[in-house]
Design a protein around this motif. Structure first.
Motif, PDB file in Angstrom:
ATOM      1  N   CYS A  23      -4.719   2.930  -0.948  1.00 21.73           N
ATOM      2  CA  CYS A  23      -3.933   3.877  -0.168  1.00 21.73           C
ATOM      3  C   CYS A  23      -2.675   4.236  -0.947  1.00 21.73           C
ATOM      4  CB  CYS A  23      -3.566   3.260   1.183  1.00 21.73           C
ATOM      5  SG  CYS A  23      -2.433   4.278   2.140  1.00 21.73           S
ATOM      6  N   CYS A  51       0.545   2.716   1.590  1.00 20.69           N
ATOM      7  CA  CYS A  51       0.784   1.291   1.833  1.00 20.69           C
ATOM      8  C   CYS A  51       0.111   0.396   0.790  1.00 20.69           C
ATOM      9  CB  CYS A  51       0.332   0.901   3.236  1.00 20.69           C
ATOM     10  SG  CYS A  51      -1.456   0.927   3.479  1.00 20.69           S
ATOM     11  N   CYS A  61      -2.962  -0.622   0.509  1.00 23.06           N
ATOM     12  CA  CYS A  61      -4.107  -1.443   0.892  1.00 23.06           C
ATOM     13  C   CYS A  61      -5.403  -0.808   0.384  1.00 23.06           C
ATOM     14  CB  CYS A  61      -4.156  -1.631   2.412  1.00 23.06           C
ATOM     15  SG  CYS A  61      -4.678  -0.181   3.313  1.00 23.06           S
ATOM     16  N   CYS A 115      -5.348   5.326   3.633  1.00 18.70           N
ATOM     17  CA  CYS A 115      -6.246   4.516   4.454  1.00 18.70           C
ATOM     18  C   CYS A 115      -6.380   5.104   5.851  1.00 18.70           C
ATOM     19  CB  CYS A 115      -5.752   3.070   4.515  1.00 18.70           C
ATOM     20  SG  CYS A 115      -4.170   2.857   5.353  1.00 18.70           S
ATOM     21  N   CYS A 167      -0.635   6.963   7.426  1.00 22.88           N
ATOM     22  CA  CYS A 167      -0.081   6.791   6.090  1.00 22.88           C
ATOM     23  C   CYS A 167       0.093   8.139   5.400  1.00 22.88           C
ATOM     24  CB  CYS A 167      -0.997   5.901   5.246  1.00 22.88           C
ATOM     25  SG  CYS A 167      -0.749   4.142   5.548  1.00 22.88           S
TER      26      CYS A 167
HETATM   27 ZN   LIG Z   1      -2.233   3.049   4.143  1.00 20.36          ZN
END
Ligand SMILES: [Zn+2]
Ligand SMILES: [Zn+2]
Length: 77
Positions: free
Chosen positions: A40, A43, A45, A60, A64
């Motif tokens: 992502c 963030c 992830c 993601c 976001c």
């Molecule tokens: Zn994210």
């Protein structure tokens, strides 16, 4: 049999993933995700589901994307 290219495990149920013309070998989905899943852009992830894409960046979730200034995004899942 094939060896997992992430952890090196020699596993008789290892599987192959073909992506972008390359052949990858993994012993588990965890290793496959570790090696292949995009991150992502907000963030950081790993994106294991569909994710959302905007302007060449992957996120993601729509939240976001919004926090990175992308508006009008909706989760497609
Ligand atoms: Zn994210
Ligand atoms: Zn592995």
């Amino acid at each position: 049999m094939s060896k997992c290219e992430v952890c090196g495990n020699d596993y008789d149920k290892a599987f192959e993933v073909h992506m972008g013309g390359e052949r990858h070998v993994f012993d588990s989905f965890e290793c496959a995700i570790h090696a292949l899943a995009p991150h992502c852009a907000h963030c950081g992830c790993r994106i294991v589901g569909h994710g959302v894409e905007s302007g060449g960046s992957m996120y993601c979730c729509a939240n976001c994307a919004e926090q990175e200034g992308v508006s009008g995004m909706k989760d497609r899942v």
